[in-house]
Design a protein around this motif. Structure first.
Motif, PDB file in Angstrom:
ATOM      1  N   ALA A   8      -1.485 -23.626 -70.608  1.00  0.00           N
ATOM      2  CA  ALA A   8      -0.978 -24.982 -70.815  1.00  0.00           C
ATOM      3  C   ALA A   8       0.060 -25.359 -69.752  1.00  0.00           C
ATOM      4  CB  ALA A   8      -0.378 -25.114 -72.203  1.00  0.00           C
ATOM      5  N   THR A   9       0.980 -24.472 -69.466  1.00  0.00           N
ATOM      6  CA  THR A   9       2.002 -24.761 -68.463  1.00  0.00           C
ATOM      7  C   THR A   9       1.380 -24.846 -67.074  1.00  0.00           C
ATOM      8  OG1 THR A   9       3.615 -23.595 -69.826  1.00  0.00           O
ATOM      9  CG2 THR A   9       4.213 -24.006 -67.534  1.00  0.00           C
ATOM     10  N   ALA A  10       0.437 -23.976 -66.792  1.00  0.00           N
ATOM     11  CA  ALA A  10      -0.233 -23.996 -65.483  1.00  0.00           C
ATOM     12  C   ALA A  10      -0.993 -25.304 -65.280  1.00  0.00           C
ATOM     13  CB  ALA A  10      -1.174 -22.805 -65.365  1.00  0.00           C
ATOM     14  N   VAL A  11      -1.658 -25.782 -66.312  1.00  0.00           N
ATOM     15  CA  VAL A  11      -2.400 -27.047 -66.214  1.00  0.00           C
ATOM     16  C   VAL A  11      -1.434 -28.193 -65.940  1.00  0.00           C
ATOM     17  CG1 VAL A  11      -3.792 -28.699 -67.521  1.00  0.00           C
ATOM     18  CG2 VAL A  11      -4.319 -26.275 -67.652  1.00  0.00           C
ATOM     19  N   LEU A  12      -0.305 -28.194 -66.620  1.00  0.00           N
ATOM     20  CA  LEU A  12       0.698 -29.242 -66.419  1.00  0.00           C
ATOM     21  C   LEU A  12       1.257 -29.206 -64.996  1.00  0.00           C
ATOM     22  CD1 LEU A  12       1.959 -31.466 -68.131  1.00  0.00           C
ATOM     23  CD2 LEU A  12       3.747 -29.865 -68.771  1.00  0.00           C
ATOM     24  N   VAL A  13       1.568 -28.018 -64.511  1.00  0.00           N
ATOM     25  CA  VAL A  13       2.100 -27.874 -63.146  1.00  0.00           C
ATOM     26  C   VAL A  13       1.051 -28.263 -62.107  1.00  0.00           C
ATOM     27  CG1 VAL A  13       2.909 -26.165 -61.463  1.00  0.00           C
ATOM     28  CG2 VAL A  13       3.824 -26.153 -63.776  1.00  0.00           C
ATOM     29  N   LEU A  14      -0.196 -27.869 -62.321  1.00  0.00           N
ATOM     30  CA  LEU A  14      -1.258 -28.241 -61.385  1.00  0.00           C
ATOM     31  C   LEU A  14      -1.500 -29.744 -61.385  1.00  0.00           C
ATOM     32  CD1 LEU A  14      -3.775 -25.324 -61.981  1.00  0.00           C
ATOM     33  CD2 LEU A  14      -2.548 -25.815 -59.870  1.00  0.00           C
ATOM     34  N   GLY A  15      -1.397 -30.382 -62.530  1.00  0.00           N
ATOM     35  CA  GLY A  15      -1.546 -31.837 -62.597  1.00  0.00           C
ATOM     36  C   GLY A  15      -0.448 -32.552 -61.834  1.00  0.00           C
ATOM     37  N   ILE A  16       0.793 -32.099 -62.020  1.00  0.00           N
ATOM     38  CA  ILE A  16       1.908 -32.692 -61.291  1.00  0.00           C
ATOM     39  C   ILE A  16       1.757 -32.429 -59.798  1.00  0.00           C
ATOM     40  CG2 ILE A  16       4.410 -32.555 -60.931  1.00  0.00           C
ATOM     41  CD1 ILE A  16       4.613 -31.944 -63.976  1.00  0.00           C
ATOM     42  N   GLY A  17       1.399 -31.205 -59.438  1.00  0.00           N
ATOM     43  CA  GLY A  17       1.188 -30.869 -58.024  1.00  0.00           C
ATOM     44  C   GLY A  17       0.056 -31.662 -57.405  1.00  0.00           C
ATOM     45  N   SER A  18      -0.958 -31.950 -58.189  1.00  0.00           N
ATOM     46  CA  SER A  18      -2.083 -32.737 -57.699  1.00  0.00           C
ATOM     47  C   SER A  18      -1.658 -34.158 -57.356  1.00  0.00           C
ATOM     48  CB  SER A  18      -3.190 -32.747 -58.756  1.00  0.00           C
ATOM     49  OG  SER A  18      -4.273 -33.526 -58.357  1.00  0.00           O
ATOM     50  N   ILE A  19      -0.822 -34.745 -58.187  1.00  0.00           N
ATOM     51  CA  ILE A  19      -0.342 -36.104 -57.909  1.00  0.00           C
ATOM     52  C   ILE A  19       0.611 -36.107 -56.716  1.00  0.00           C
ATOM     53  CG2 ILE A  19       1.075 -37.977 -58.812  1.00  0.00           C
ATOM     54  CD1 ILE A  19      -0.190 -37.474 -61.515  1.00  0.00           C
ATOM     55  N   ILE A  20       1.495 -35.134 -56.660  1.00  0.00           N
ATOM     56  CA  ILE A  20       2.476 -35.082 -55.574  1.00  0.00           C
ATOM     57  C   ILE A  20       1.783 -34.858 -54.222  1.00  0.00           C
ATOM     58  CG2 ILE A  20       4.361 -33.692 -54.612  1.00  0.00           C
ATOM     59  CD1 ILE A  20       5.367 -33.341 -57.471  1.00  0.00           C
ATOM     60  N   SER A  21       0.754 -34.044 -54.197  1.00  0.00           N
ATOM     61  CA  SER A  21       0.110 -33.698 -52.929  1.00  0.00           C
ATOM     62  C   SER A  21      -1.041 -34.622 -52.556  1.00  0.00           C
ATOM     63  CB  SER A  21      -0.395 -32.255 -52.991  1.00  0.00           C
ATOM     64  OG  SER A  21      -1.412 -32.141 -53.960  1.00  0.00           O
TER      65      SER A  21
ATOM     66  N   LEU B 259      -6.269 -28.840 -56.348  1.00  0.00           N
ATOM     67  CA  LEU B 259      -5.370 -28.563 -57.470  1.00  0.00           C
ATOM     68  C   LEU B 259      -5.874 -29.226 -58.755  1.00  0.00           C
ATOM     69  CD1 LEU B 259      -1.839 -28.948 -55.833  1.00  0.00           C
ATOM     70  CD2 LEU B 259      -3.018 -26.841 -56.440  1.00  0.00           C
ATOM     71  N   GLY B 260      -6.377 -30.437 -58.648  1.00  0.00           N
ATOM     72  CA  GLY B 260      -6.884 -31.143 -59.820  1.00  0.00           C
ATOM     73  C   GLY B 260      -8.096 -30.461 -60.433  1.00  0.00           C
ATOM     74  N   ILE B 261      -8.988 -29.985 -59.594  1.00  0.00           N
ATOM     75  CA  ILE B 261     -10.191 -29.312 -60.106  1.00  0.00           C
ATOM     76  C   ILE B 261      -9.827 -27.999 -60.787  1.00  0.00           C
ATOM     77  CG2 ILE B 261     -12.309 -28.140 -59.379  1.00  0.00           C
ATOM     78  CD1 ILE B 261     -12.668 -30.414 -57.324  1.00  0.00           C
ATOM     79  N   VAL B 262      -8.920 -27.235 -60.175  1.00  0.00           N
ATOM     80  CA  VAL B 262      -8.485 -25.981 -60.804  1.00  0.00           C
ATOM     81  C   VAL B 262      -7.799 -26.273 -62.136  1.00  0.00           C
ATOM     82  CG1 VAL B 262      -6.911 -24.013 -60.559  1.00  0.00           C
ATOM     83  CG2 VAL B 262      -8.305 -24.714 -58.627  1.00  0.00           C
ATOM     84  N   GLY B 263      -6.963 -27.314 -62.165  1.00  0.00           N
ATOM     85  CA  GLY B 263      -6.293 -27.704 -63.408  1.00  0.00           C
ATOM     86  C   GLY B 263      -7.270 -28.119 -64.496  1.00  0.00           C
ATOM     87  N   LEU B 264      -8.299 -28.867 -64.126  1.00  0.00           N
ATOM     88  CA  LEU B 264      -9.309 -29.267 -65.115  1.00  0.00           C
ATOM     89  C   LEU B 264     -10.082 -28.064 -65.650  1.00  0.00           C
ATOM     90  CD1 LEU B 264     -10.823 -32.578 -63.694  1.00  0.00           C
ATOM     91  CD2 LEU B 264      -9.336 -32.285 -65.670  1.00  0.00           C
ATOM     92  N   TYR B 265     -10.356 -27.099 -64.778  1.00  0.00           N
ATOM     93  CA  TYR B 265     -11.058 -25.889 -65.211  1.00  0.00           C
ATOM     94  C   TYR B 265     -10.218 -25.114 -66.234  1.00  0.00           C
ATOM     95  CZ  TYR B 265     -13.051 -21.213 -65.062  1.00  0.00           C
ATOM     96  OH  TYR B 265     -13.584 -20.008 -65.408  1.00  0.00           O
ATOM     97  N   LEU B 266      -8.939 -24.947 -65.934  1.00  0.00           N
ATOM     98  CA  LEU B 266      -8.058 -24.235 -66.862  1.00  0.00           C
ATOM     99  C   LEU B 266      -7.874 -25.022 -68.161  1.00  0.00           C
ATOM    100  CD1 LEU B 266      -5.324 -22.858 -64.436  1.00  0.00           C
ATOM    101  CD2 LEU B 266      -7.219 -21.614 -65.491  1.00  0.00           C
TER     102      LEU B 266
END
Length: 120
Positions: free
Chosen positions: A19-32, A43-50
């Motif tokens: 859950a925390t990793a998905v949240l961090v990847l989502g934020i990182g996806s928007i920032i990057s 980052l978004g695809i990895v977050g969606l997979y998790l």
């Protein structure tokens, strides 16, 4: 005594593992998203997979997990990051195709090509 320990173990809730990793990847996806869009999409695809893995785990036993809201929020952020990254990536590809890579590195040549495109 063994029955009490078993009942206490059943009543314990735990957090979803990603859950925390998905949240961090989502934020990182928007920032990057302005890093040519590639990092954001990855980052978004990895977050969606998790997020999908955690959603399956949560749906098997909803009463066992407590932080499913973080997974949902992270999933939404990942989708937004993918969309923004894809828009930026497509814009960059179109700009390179129309103007050319050499014009992107030379401001005078860029100005000349933009005048040709705009017809002035």
């Amino acid at each position: 005594m063994d029955q009490n320990n078993f009942l206490n173990f059943e009543n314990q809730t735990q957090k979803l593992p990603n859950a925390t990793a998905v949240l961090v990847l989502g934020i990182g996806s928007i920032i990057s998203c302005c890093c040519y869009g590639i990092i954001s999409v990855i980052l978004g695809i990895v977050g969606l997979y998790l997020a999908k893995k955690d959603a399956v785990l949560y749906n098997q036993n909803p009463s066992l997990y407590t932080n499913y809201n973080n997974v949902k929020t992270g999933k939404i952020l990942c989708i937004i990051g993918i969309v923004l990254g894809a828009i930026y990536l497509i814009t960059t590809i179109v700009l390179i195709a129309v103007v050319g890579m050499d014009a992107l590195q030379n401001p005078a040549l860029m100005e000349e090509r933009m005048r040709e495109l705009l017809g002035s």
